[in-house]
Structures are given as structure tokens and as C-alpha cells.
Design a protein around this motif. Structure first.
Motif, PDB file in Angstrom:
ATOM      1  N   THR A  92       0.835  -1.200   0.000  1.00 16.10           N
ATOM      2  CA  THR A  92       0.000   0.000   0.000  1.00 16.10           C
ATOM      3  C   THR A  92       0.874   1.255   0.000  1.00 16.10           C
ATOM      4  O   THR A  92       0.627   2.195  -0.766  1.00 16.10           O
ATOM      5  CB  THR A  92      -0.942  -0.007   1.216  1.00 16.10           C
ATOM      6  OG1 THR A  92      -1.754  -1.186   1.160  1.00 16.10           O
ATOM      7  CG2 THR A  92      -1.832   1.223   1.244  1.00 16.10           C
ATOM      8  N   ALA A  93       1.902   1.273   0.837  1.00 16.85           N
ATOM      9  CA  ALA A  93       2.802   2.430   0.893  1.00 16.85           C
ATOM     10  C   ALA A  93       3.546   2.605  -0.426  1.00 16.85           C
ATOM     11  O   ALA A  93       3.682   3.730  -0.928  1.00 16.85           O
ATOM     12  CB  ALA A  93       3.790   2.279   2.055  1.00 16.85           C
ATOM     13  N   VAL A  94       4.030   1.502  -1.007  1.00 20.36           N
ATOM     14  CA  VAL A  94       4.738   1.572  -2.287  1.00 20.36           C
ATOM     15  C   VAL A  94       3.824   2.163  -3.357  1.00 20.36           C
ATOM     16  O   VAL A  94       4.222   3.045  -4.118  1.00 20.36           O
ATOM     17  CB  VAL A  94       5.261   0.165  -2.698  1.00 20.36           C
ATOM     18  CG1 VAL A  94       5.692   0.141  -4.157  1.00 20.36           C
ATOM     19  CG2 VAL A  94       6.411  -0.251  -1.787  1.00 20.36           C
ATOM     20  N   ASN A  95       2.589   1.682  -3.411  1.00 23.77           N
ATOM     21  CA  ASN A  95       1.643   2.167  -4.418  1.00 23.77           C
ATOM     22  C   ASN A  95       1.287   3.633  -4.221  1.00 23.77           C
ATOM     23  O   ASN A  95       1.158   4.383  -5.195  1.00 23.77           O
ATOM     24  CB  ASN A  95       0.372   1.316  -4.413  1.00 23.77           C
ATOM     25  CG  ASN A  95       0.623  -0.078  -4.934  1.00 23.77           C
ATOM     26  OD1 ASN A  95       1.547  -0.315  -5.693  1.00 23.77           O
ATOM     27  ND2 ASN A  95      -0.197  -1.015  -4.514  1.00 23.77           N
ATOM     28  N   HIS A  96       1.137   4.068  -2.977  1.00 28.68           N
ATOM     29  CA  HIS A  96       0.745   5.455  -2.724  1.00 28.68           C
ATOM     30  C   HIS A  96       1.916   6.428  -2.822  1.00 28.68           C
ATOM     31  O   HIS A  96       1.743   7.564  -3.249  1.00 28.68           O
ATOM     32  CB  HIS A  96       0.080   5.572  -1.347  1.00 28.68           C
ATOM     33  CG  HIS A  96      -1.337   5.132  -1.361  1.00 28.68           C
ATOM     34  ND1 HIS A  96      -1.705   3.816  -1.245  1.00 28.68           N
ATOM     35  CD2 HIS A  96      -2.483   5.835  -1.504  1.00 28.68           C
ATOM     36  CE1 HIS A  96      -3.018   3.720  -1.306  1.00 28.68           C
ATOM     37  NE2 HIS A  96      -3.521   4.935  -1.467  1.00 28.68           N
ATOM     38  N   LEU A  97       3.089   5.990  -2.403  1.00 26.47           N
ATOM     39  CA  LEU A  97       4.249   6.878  -2.405  1.00 26.47           C
ATOM     40  C   LEU A  97       5.040   6.816  -3.701  1.00 26.47           C
ATOM     41  O   LEU A  97       5.912   7.656  -3.940  1.00 26.47           O
ATOM     42  CB  LEU A  97       5.178   6.527  -1.229  1.00 26.47           C
ATOM     43  CG  LEU A  97       4.566   6.672   0.167  1.00 26.47           C
ATOM     44  CD1 LEU A  97       5.532   6.147   1.217  1.00 26.47           C
ATOM     45  CD2 LEU A  97       4.195   8.126   0.425  1.00 26.47           C
ATOM     46  N   VAL A 104      10.945   2.494   0.891  1.00 27.47           N
ATOM     47  CA  VAL A 104       9.942   2.601   1.950  1.00 27.47           C
ATOM     48  C   VAL A 104      10.460   1.941   3.225  1.00 27.47           C
ATOM     49  O   VAL A 104      10.387   2.529   4.310  1.00 27.47           O
ATOM     50  CB  VAL A 104       8.593   1.978   1.510  1.00 27.47           C
ATOM     51  CG1 VAL A 104       7.626   1.906   2.676  1.00 27.47           C
ATOM     52  CG2 VAL A 104       8.000   2.751   0.349  1.00 27.47           C
ATOM     53  N   ILE A 105      11.003   0.739   3.110  1.00 28.37           N
ATOM     54  CA  ILE A 105      11.517   0.032   4.295  1.00 28.37           C
ATOM     55  C   ILE A 105      12.679   0.799   4.912  1.00 28.37           C
ATOM     56  O   ILE A 105      12.802   0.869   6.138  1.00 28.37           O
ATOM     57  CB  ILE A 105      11.916  -1.417   3.944  1.00 28.37           C
ATOM     58  CG1 ILE A 105      10.660  -2.253   3.689  1.00 28.37           C
ATOM     59  CG2 ILE A 105      12.775  -2.048   5.041  1.00 28.37           C
ATOM     60  CD1 ILE A 105       9.729  -2.391   4.897  1.00 28.37           C
ATOM     61  N   VAL A 108      11.165   3.422   6.959  1.00 29.34           N
ATOM     62  CA  VAL A 108      10.533   2.806   8.124  1.00 29.34           C
ATOM     63  C   VAL A 108      11.591   2.460   9.167  1.00 29.34           C
ATOM     64  O   VAL A 108      11.409   2.707  10.368  1.00 29.34           O
ATOM     65  CB  VAL A 108       9.717   1.550   7.728  1.00 29.34           C
ATOM     66  CG1 VAL A 108       9.318   0.729   8.935  1.00 29.34           C
ATOM     67  CG2 VAL A 108       8.502   1.961   6.907  1.00 29.34           C
ATOM     68  N   MET A 109      12.698   1.881   8.724  1.00 26.15           N
ATOM     69  CA  MET A 109      13.738   1.472   9.671  1.00 26.15           C
ATOM     70  C   MET A 109      14.361   2.672  10.378  1.00 26.15           C
ATOM     71  O   MET A 109      14.734   2.577  11.546  1.00 26.15           O
ATOM     72  CB  MET A 109      14.805   0.634   8.965  1.00 26.15           C
ATOM     73  CG  MET A 109      14.278  -0.705   8.440  1.00 26.15           C
ATOM     74  SD  MET A 109      13.290  -1.635   9.642  1.00 26.15           S
ATOM     75  CE  MET A 109      14.468  -1.932  10.935  1.00 26.15           C
ATOM     76  N   VAL A 110      14.458   3.811   9.699  1.00 26.53           N
ATOM     77  CA  VAL A 110      14.937   5.026  10.348  1.00 26.53           C
ATOM     78  C   VAL A 110      13.997   5.395  11.491  1.00 26.53           C
ATOM     79  O   VAL A 110      14.439   5.711  12.614  1.00 26.53           O
ATOM     80  CB  VAL A 110      15.050   6.194   9.331  1.00 26.53           C
ATOM     81  CG1 VAL A 110      15.226   7.521  10.043  1.00 26.53           C
ATOM     82  CG2 VAL A 110      16.201   5.930   8.373  1.00 26.53           C
ATOM     83  N   GLU A 111      12.690   5.313  11.240  1.00 31.55           N
ATOM     84  CA  GLU A 111      11.711   5.614  12.287  1.00 31.55           C
ATOM     85  C   GLU A 111      11.760   4.599  13.413  1.00 31.55           C
ATOM     86  O   GLU A 111      11.643   4.951  14.587  1.00 31.55           O
ATOM     87  CB  GLU A 111      10.294   5.683  11.699  1.00 31.55           C
ATOM     88  CG  GLU A 111      10.072   6.853  10.776  1.00 31.55           C
ATOM     89  CD  GLU A 111      10.294   8.197  11.469  1.00 31.55           C
ATOM     90  OE1 GLU A 111       9.811   8.388  12.597  1.00 31.55           O
ATOM     91  OE2 GLU A 111      10.978   9.053  10.870  1.00 31.55           O
ATOM     92  N   VAL A 112      11.942   3.337  13.080  1.00 32.56           N
ATOM     93  CA  VAL A 112      12.048   2.305  14.106  1.00 32.56           C
ATOM     94  C   VAL A 112      13.241   2.585  15.000  1.00 32.56           C
ATOM     95  O   VAL A 112      13.147   2.515  16.233  1.00 32.56           O
ATOM     96  CB  VAL A 112      12.153   0.881  13.471  1.00 32.56           C
ATOM     97  CG1 VAL A 112      12.571  -0.151  14.493  1.00 32.56           C
ATOM     98  CG2 VAL A 112      10.835   0.499  12.809  1.00 32.56           C
ATOM     99  N   GLU A 113      14.373   2.907  14.396  1.00 27.71           N
ATOM    100  CA  GLU A 113      15.582   3.204  15.181  1.00 27.71           C
ATOM    101  C   GLU A 113      15.377   4.411  16.089  1.00 27.71           C
ATOM    102  O   GLU A 113      15.811   4.418  17.232  1.00 27.71           O
ATOM    103  CB  GLU A 113      16.770   3.458  14.234  1.00 27.71           C
ATOM    104  CG  GLU A 113      17.209   2.242  13.453  1.00 27.71           C
ATOM    105  CD  GLU A 113      17.887   1.205  14.311  1.00 27.71           C
ATOM    106  OE1 GLU A 113      18.609   1.571  15.261  1.00 27.71           O
ATOM    107  OE2 GLU A 113      17.689   0.012  14.025  1.00 27.71           O
ATOM    108  N   LYS A 114      14.703   5.439  15.581  1.00 25.07           N
ATOM    109  CA  LYS A 114      14.460   6.644  16.384  1.00 25.07           C
ATOM    110  C   LYS A 114      13.543   6.342  17.566  1.00 25.07           C
ATOM    111  O   LYS A 114      13.640   6.989  18.599  1.00 25.07           O
ATOM    112  CB  LYS A 114      13.837   7.751  15.527  1.00 25.07           C
ATOM    113  CG  LYS A 114      14.786   8.394  14.583  1.00 25.07           C
ATOM    114  CD  LYS A 114      14.288   9.663  13.912  1.00 25.07           C
ATOM    115  CE  LYS A 114      12.859   9.738  13.556  1.00 25.07           C
ATOM    116  NZ  LYS A 114      12.511  10.881  12.671  1.00 25.07           N
ATOM    117  N   ASN A 115      12.666   5.397  17.397  1.00 28.81           N
ATOM    118  CA  ASN A 115      11.654   5.129  18.429  1.00 28.81           C
ATOM    119  C   ASN A 115      11.920   3.867  19.237  1.00 28.81           C
ATOM    120  O   ASN A 115      11.050   3.402  19.959  1.00 28.81           O
ATOM    121  CB  ASN A 115      10.270   5.047  17.774  1.00 28.81           C
ATOM    122  CG  ASN A 115       9.838   6.386  17.212  1.00 28.81           C
ATOM    123  OD1 ASN A 115       9.685   7.339  17.957  1.00 28.81           O
ATOM    124  ND2 ASN A 115       9.690   6.463  15.904  1.00 28.81           N
TER     125      ASN A 115
END
Length: 116
Positions: A92-97, A104-105, A108-115
Motif C-alpha cells: 500500500t505504501a509503495v503504491n501510494h508513495l 519505503v523500508i 521505516v527502519m529510520v523511524e524504528v531506530e528513532k523510536n
């Protein structure tokens, strides 16, 4: 619980509930992730644990083994369902972005690391 397909759909629904609960926990400022995702699976885990415990307490090896197998089944279905739901979210993210799955991953992994 029904056929394998029924069971898979049930676990997919539970995986979706767990993801939404974990998201809401993070959005609210964080907390223990187990508290967020545990309710989606608690009844299944309790039933398997009960079967296992009853077998152990009665000295019934077959009963304990059945409970253990239920626990393994729950864990396997959780993993598979999370992967299926995650794959659909990624698609869904690939299709929308209009970005590659790798891009995309990576974000996402940057956000995972930050959080984490």
C-alpha cells in the motif's frame, strides 16, 4: 476454530488489531509494547497455557504436549499473520508513495531506530 483459512483470517484480524494498538501506544508517547499487543492474542495464549499446565499438573505427557503444540501454533500464526499484514502495508505504501519497497523500508527502519 474452523478451517485453516478461517484460522488464518482470524490471526490476520488479530495482527491488525495488535498493530493498531501498538501504533496508538506509540502515538500516545510510548509504553510497554506487550501491553498494547497482548490483548489481541491473550485468549489464545491462555487456552494453550491452560492445556499445557493441566497436562503437566496431571502428569499427562500427551496433554502437556498438546498444550505445548497449541502454544507453538499460536506463535507461528502470529508470525505469519504479521508478515502478511506487513506485506500488504508495504504494498500500500509503495503504491501510494510511488517509491520502491527498499526505499519505503529504509524510511521505516529510520523511524524504528528513532523510536526504539
Amino acid at each position: 476454530m474452523g478451517t485453516y483459512d478461517d484460522k488464518s483470517r482470524d490471526y490476520d484480524r488479530r495482527a491488525g488489531q495488535a498493530l493498531v494498538a501498538f501504533y496508538n501506544l506509540a502515538k500516545a508517547g510510548g509504553g510497554h509494547s506487550g501491553e498494547a499487543v497482548e490483548p489481541a492474542y491473550r485468549d489464545l495464549l491462555n487456552a494453550a497455557e491452560s492445556t499445557f499446565r493441566a497436562g503437566v499438573e496431571a502428569g499427562d505427557l500427551e496433554g502437556a504436549k498438546a498444550g505445548w503444540n497449541e502454544l507453538v501454533d499460536v506463535v507461528a500464526h502470529i508470525a505469519h499473520s504479521n508478515a502478511r499484514v506487513g506485506t500488504v502495508l508495504l504494498a500500500t505504501a509503495v503504491n501510494h508513495l510511488e517509491e520502491s519497497p527498499e526505499e519505503v523500508i529504509s524510511k521505516v527502519m529510520v523511524e524504528v531506530e528513532k523510536n526504539s
